[in-house]
Design a protein around this motif. Sequence first.
Motif, PDB file in Angstrom:
ATOM      1  N   THR A  54       0.848  -1.191   0.000  1.00 43.32           N
ATOM      2  CA  THR A  54       0.000   0.000   0.000  1.00 43.32           C
ATOM      3  C   THR A  54       0.879   1.234   0.000  1.00 43.32           C
ATOM      4  OG1 THR A  54      -1.762  -1.134   1.206  1.00 43.32           O
ATOM      5  CG2 THR A  54      -1.802   1.272   1.241  1.00 43.32           C
ATOM      6  N   VAL A  55       0.592   2.138  -0.938  1.00 42.97           N
ATOM      7  CA  VAL A  55       1.330   3.393  -1.058  1.00 42.97           C
ATOM      8  C   VAL A  55       0.387   4.519  -0.641  1.00 42.97           C
ATOM      9  CG1 VAL A  55       2.540   4.951  -2.623  1.00 42.97           C
ATOM     10  CG2 VAL A  55       2.699   2.466  -2.958  1.00 42.97           C
ATOM     11  N   ASN A  56       0.737   5.208   0.437  1.00 45.72           N
ATOM     12  CA  ASN A  56      -0.040   6.340   0.908  1.00 45.72           C
ATOM     13  C   ASN A  56       0.588   7.611   0.347  1.00 45.72           C
ATOM     14  OD1 ASN A  56      -1.926   4.997   2.896  1.00 45.72           O
ATOM     15  ND2 ASN A  56       0.056   4.284   3.643  1.00 45.72           N
ATOM     16  N   VAL A  57      -0.213   8.384  -0.399  1.00 46.93           N
ATOM     17  CA  VAL A  57       0.300   9.565  -1.093  1.00 46.93           C
ATOM     18  C   VAL A  57      -0.853  10.538  -1.317  1.00 46.93           C
ATOM     19  CG1 VAL A  57      -0.001   8.489  -3.362  1.00 46.93           C
ATOM     20  CG2 VAL A  57       1.676  10.307  -3.109  1.00 46.93           C
ATOM     21  N   SER A  58      -0.553  11.820  -1.398  1.00 44.51           N
ATOM     22  CA  SER A  58      -1.580  12.799  -1.740  1.00 44.51           C
ATOM     23  C   SER A  58      -1.783  12.783  -3.250  1.00 44.51           C
ATOM     24  CB  SER A  58      -1.157  14.196  -1.282  1.00 44.51           C
ATOM     25  OG  SER A  58      -0.070  14.667  -2.062  1.00 44.51           O
ATOM     26  N   ALA A  75      10.721  10.769  -3.391  1.00 45.40           N
ATOM     27  CA  ALA A  75       9.446  10.953  -2.692  1.00 45.40           C
ATOM     28  C   ALA A  75       9.372  10.036  -1.475  1.00 45.40           C
ATOM     29  CB  ALA A  75       8.283  10.678  -3.646  1.00 45.40           C
ATOM     30  N   PHE A  76       9.855   8.813  -1.624  1.00 44.32           N
ATOM     31  CA  PHE A  76       9.873   7.865  -0.512  1.00 44.32           C
ATOM     32  C   PHE A  76      10.843   8.333   0.573  1.00 44.32           C
ATOM     33  CE2 PHE A  76      11.809   4.128   1.520  1.00 44.32           C
ATOM     34  CZ  PHE A  76      10.693   3.601   2.138  1.00 44.32           C
ATOM     35  N   MET A  77      12.027   8.727   0.156  1.00 44.31           N
ATOM     36  CA  MET A  77      13.059   9.145   1.116  1.00 44.31           C
ATOM     37  C   MET A  77      12.644  10.407   1.879  1.00 44.31           C
ATOM     38  SD  MET A  77      15.511   6.899   0.830  1.00 44.31           S
ATOM     39  CE  MET A  77      17.070   7.589   1.288  1.00 44.31           C
ATOM     40  N   ILE A  81       5.727   9.969   0.072  1.00 41.80           N
ATOM     41  CA  ILE A  81       4.948   8.745  -0.053  1.00 41.80           C
ATOM     42  C   ILE A  81       5.397   7.815   1.064  1.00 41.80           C
ATOM     43  CG2 ILE A  81       4.588   8.943  -2.546  1.00 41.80           C
ATOM     44  CD1 ILE A  81       6.654   6.775  -2.982  1.00 41.80           C
ATOM     45  N   LYS A  82       4.457   7.050   1.566  1.00 41.84           N
ATOM     46  CA  LYS A  82       4.753   6.063   2.609  1.00 41.84           C
ATOM     47  C   LYS A  82       4.298   4.708   2.088  1.00 41.84           C
ATOM     48  CE  LYS A  82       4.541   9.120   6.580  1.00 41.84           C
ATOM     49  NZ  LYS A  82       4.587  10.407   6.017  1.00 41.84           N
ATOM     50  N   VAL A  83       5.135   3.716   2.279  1.00 36.41           N
ATOM     51  CA  VAL A  83       4.865   2.383   1.750  1.00 36.41           C
ATOM     52  C   VAL A  83       4.694   1.408   2.900  1.00 36.41           C
ATOM     53  CG1 VAL A  83       5.753   0.507   0.319  1.00 36.41           C
ATOM     54  CG2 VAL A  83       6.198   2.887  -0.336  1.00 36.41           C
ATOM     55  N   ASP A  84       3.593   0.651   2.864  1.00 45.83           N
ATOM     56  CA  ASP A  84       3.340  -0.413   3.826  1.00 45.83           C
ATOM     57  C   ASP A  84       3.292  -1.731   3.062  1.00 45.83           C
ATOM     58  OD1 ASP A  84       2.980   1.304   6.087  1.00 45.83           O
ATOM     59  OD2 ASP A  84       0.952   1.740   5.382  1.00 45.83           O
ATOM     60  N   GLY A  85       3.932  -2.740   3.607  1.00 42.08           N
ATOM     61  CA  GLY A  85       3.879  -4.049   2.972  1.00 42.08           C
ATOM     62  C   GLY A  85       5.146  -4.382   2.207  1.00 42.08           C
ATOM     63  N   ASP A  86       4.981  -5.089   1.116  1.00 37.07           N
ATOM     64  CA  ASP A  86       6.075  -5.651   0.326  1.00 37.07           C
ATOM     65  C   ASP A  86       6.881  -4.549  -0.388  1.00 37.07           C
ATOM     66  OD1 ASP A  86       7.738  -7.022  -1.438  1.00 37.07           O
ATOM     67  OD2 ASP A  86       6.188  -8.472  -1.999  1.00 37.07           O
ATOM     68  N   PRO A  94       8.131   2.718 -10.358  1.00 32.93           N
ATOM     69  CA  PRO A  94       8.533   3.579 -11.484  1.00 32.93           C
ATOM     70  C   PRO A  94       8.015   3.117 -12.845  1.00 32.93           C
ATOM     71  CG  PRO A  94      10.346   3.352  -9.967  1.00 32.93           C
ATOM     72  CD  PRO A  94       9.269   2.396  -9.511  1.00 32.93           C
ATOM     73  N   GLN A  95       7.853   1.806 -13.053  1.00 35.51           N
ATOM     74  CA  GLN A  95       7.343   1.340 -14.344  1.00 35.51           C
ATOM     75  C   GLN A  95       5.876   1.715 -14.537  1.00 35.51           C
ATOM     76  OE1 GLN A  95       8.027  -2.923 -13.447  1.00 35.51           O
ATOM     77  NE2 GLN A  95       6.074  -3.303 -14.448  1.00 35.51           N
TER      78      GLN A  95
END
Length: 98
Positions: A54-58, A75-77, A81-86, A94-95
């Motif tokens: 799951t990617v949490n982003v505005s 954006a992640f760093m 964006i915040k990433v939960d999971g795998d 990016p693709q």
Amino acid sequence: MSLATATESIKAKAATEDTFGSTIKFNFEEGCILLDGTGDVNKVSNEDSESACTVNVSLENFEKLLAGDLNPMMAFMSGKIKVDGDMSLAMKLPQFLG
């Protein structure tokens, strides 16, 4: 950018990419986009269901990602964006965003 516009952008990009054997959900305040790459083709919907990543982003930052104005790794760093999971699935973003 609206949720409907974001969904259509992901649908167009996902249609040209190979399936990836899992699910990614983009979570926005306004709703979500589920990218399901478990079948023969990538499916995109606004279904709010479980996903492997799951990617949490505005929507504002998502639009910048799609336009190439915001690098997914940066954006992640920076916490945009915040990433939960795998996390290995997050590396495939990016693709679908560029």
